[in-house]
Design an enzyme around this catalytic site. Structure first.
Site, PDB file in Angstrom:
ATOM      1  N   ASN A   1      -1.370  30.861  41.124  1.00  0.00           N
ATOM      2  CA  ASN A   1      -2.060  32.092  41.858  1.00  0.00           C
ATOM      3  C   ASN A   1      -3.545  32.237  41.639  1.00  0.00           C
ATOM      4  O   ASN A   1      -4.358  32.658  42.276  1.00  0.00           O
ATOM      5  CB  ASN A   1      -1.457  33.513  41.421  1.00  0.00           C
ATOM      6  CG  ASN A   1      -1.337  33.519  39.891  1.00  0.00           C
ATOM      7  OD1 ASN A   1      -1.045  32.658  39.216  1.00  0.00           O
ATOM      8  ND2 ASN A   1      -1.624  34.471  39.335  1.00  0.00           N
TER       9      ASN A   1
ATOM     10  N   CYS B   1     -12.844  40.288  30.265  1.00  0.00           N
ATOM     11  CA  CYS B   1     -13.242  41.819  30.394  1.00  0.00           C
ATOM     12  C   CYS B   1     -12.240  42.545  31.636  1.00  0.00           C
ATOM     13  O   CYS B   1     -12.166  43.866  31.437  1.00  0.00           O
ATOM     14  CB  CYS B   1     -14.850  42.045  30.684  1.00  0.00           C
ATOM     15  SG  CYS B   1     -15.555  41.406  29.533  1.00  0.00           S
TER      16      CYS B   1
END
Lengths: 389, 128
Positions: free
Chosen positions: A152, A325
């Protein structure tokens, strides 16, 4: 500002034909498929019809190979834990590729904590699994190997038929997570020698909240979720009839339209790649040719992916990133690390996944926005200044 | 309501950060973080009579890393160094109307970079 949505791997809109088809199962035929009365039977009939469509979609032996679940994460958990625990008397070794989804890797790690030996199967810099290594790490104790059909995050398509041949020479089962590949490339579980296969409804433009585990006839697994014994006892819990019916219809439509849609997207994807790689110090991640037709993934030096995502969103363009992040764990993508990127390189990734709404006209708009985003963030970055000096 | 995503103020500072750049021959310089973790910030200050007269930053990092850098430079500008050194990570987050919980530590290093720059200024001053 027009919206250009290029994050189809995260979520897709439900196809309006699918919605119309499944809608009656929310308000009109809302029975429980386990009830023996007419209202229940009506729902049951719809679920069984859907099962048949999905069996056909992946060329399964028959419809009883299709186990409905509440999503792909559940199907992956069921495949990994269900197959390993059910066959524990045959051996206590399992294998997973380093680029598997967390819903395969984390159940694998749990098995390891409970006494199984887990061996990771590495990939090369394009994301293709190492077939020689697979052959060498398989033992007579290996009960399950899990390799995804396509990844993916980097779009790479794995050589499943070759993998299956190697795995079956030693006798264990092969699980294939086909969430990213489903509806993008044709899947034939019999021809490719797949024992267990995971599909997601939403990745086929079906309703979220439904998934499938294909279980080849003769392959024994045990349940993970215990209860009333629905789905041949392998997935208890009252069926989400609306989502399951929708998934079947989505699979039927995907089967009909996949070839045409993939050949429509392929030149658009290639144009995206060509244009974006014009940017200085930009790189394609994943395999250049053995990749999903709707998938283009990149990394840019000296900048960070969450900033890229936010900045692109300001242009009305939705993308994805493997940056630490942006993740809940604050770890950079294990996939990008597995293909050999350094931490600081893995932070600067951007993933585009195209869909039915994507057109060739999006390419110049997105390429321009990407270029401006990268330049702006590099102007802010202390690292790019060092590189220029 | 639970905190979903970034506040409007964070996005404003992310999109239009204040005081971006470099000061040649700064009176104080501070750098924190490392690229492996995904955040690097550096702050340059110009000081006259212990007052921060100019301040600039450069940041590699996520949205909150950039926004907190911008905000800390705004808070410190014009302040006495002994006042500026009291600016905390919490002050920066509050001025930005809050940060998502997982961003409070890793991406809120801007105050640390400021403190480093002030420390550097004081060290240099002592050596004179």
């Amino acid at each position: 500002m027009p919206r250009i949505y290029l994050d189809h791997a995260s979520s897709m809109p439900v196809d309006s034909r699918v919605f119309e088809f499944a809608k009656p199962y929310l308000r009109e035929s809302w029975g429980n498929p386990s009830s023996l009365h007419s209202v229940g039977l009506e729902a049951k009939r719809a679920v069984e019809e859907s099962r048949g469509k999905i069996a056909e979609f992946i060329h399964a032996e028959n419809e009883s190979t299709i186990i409905f679940t509440g999503g792909a994460t559940e199907a992956n958990n069921l495949a990994v834990k269900g197959a390993a625990l059910r066959n524990i008397t045959k051996g206590k070794a399992v294998i997973a590729s380093t680029i598997e989804h967390m819903s395969v890797l984390n159940p694998m790690k749990e098995l390891q904590k409970n006494g199984f030996s887990l061996t990771m199967l590495p990939v090369d810099s394009t994301g293709i699994v190492d077939l020689k290594k697979l052959d060498s790490i398989l033992t007579k104790d290996t009960v399950l190997s899990s390799v995804m059909y396509a990844n993916n995050e980097i779009g790479t398509i794995e050589p499943i038929k070759d993998i299956s041949k190697i795995v079956h020479e030693k006798g264990g089962f092969l699980h294939v997570d086909a969430v990213a590949a489903g509806g993008r490339v044709p899947i034939d579980v019999q021809n490719e020698g797949i024992d267990l296969l995971t599909l997601s409804s939403n990745d086929l433009y079906g309703p979220p909240g439904a998934g499938v585990l294909y279980v080849k006839p003769g392959v024994k697994i045990q349940s993970v979720l215990l209860g009333g014994g629905q789905e041949r006892g392998l997935r208890s819990g009252t069926e989400n009839v609306f989502a399951l019916v929708g998934m079947g219809e989505a699979a039927r439509i995907a089967q009909q339209e996949m070839k045409q849609e993939s050949s429509r997207l392929l030149p658009i994807r290639d144009k995206f790649i060509k244009e974006i790689l014009q940017i200085d110090q930009s790189y394609l991640t994943g395999h250049p040719t053995l990749r999903l037709p709707h998938h283009a993934s990149f990394r840019f030096s000296f900048i960070e992916g969450e900033s890229i995502l936010l900045n692109m969103d300001m242009y009305g363009i939705q993308v994805s990133t493997g940056s630490a992040c942006s993740s809940k764990t604050l770890e950079p993508s294990h996939v990008l690390l597995a293909i050999g990127l350094k931490h600081e390189e893995a932070h600067g990734s951007m993933v585009l996944t195209l869909g039915r709404s994507t057109s060739m006209e999006d390419v110049p708009v997105v390429s321009k926005a990407t270029n401006e985003t990268v330049q702006r963030l590099r102007r802010l970055s202390p690292m790019s200044q060092e590189w220029r000096n | 309501m639970a905190n979903v995503g970034y506040s409007k103020k964070v996005m404003e500072h992310f999109m239009n950060p204040h005081n971006v750049g470099v000061i040649e021959h700064p009176d104080g310089y501070g750098k924190v973080g490392n690229p492996v973790c995904g955040d690097v910030m550096e702050i340059f200050i110009k000081v006259k009579d212990d007052i921060i007269t100019d301040i600039k930053f450069r940041t590699f990092g996520c949205g909150s890393a950039i926004a907190t850098s911008s905000m800390v430079t705004e808070l410190a500008k014009g302040k006495h160094v002994d006042e500026a050194v009291k600016i905390t990570r919490g002050d920066v987050a509050n001025e930005l109307d809050g940060l998502p919980a997982q961003k409070m530590h890793c991406s809120n290093l801007a105050a640390d970079a400021l403190h480093e720059a002030i420390k550097d200024y004081k060290n240099k001053k002592q050596m004179k």
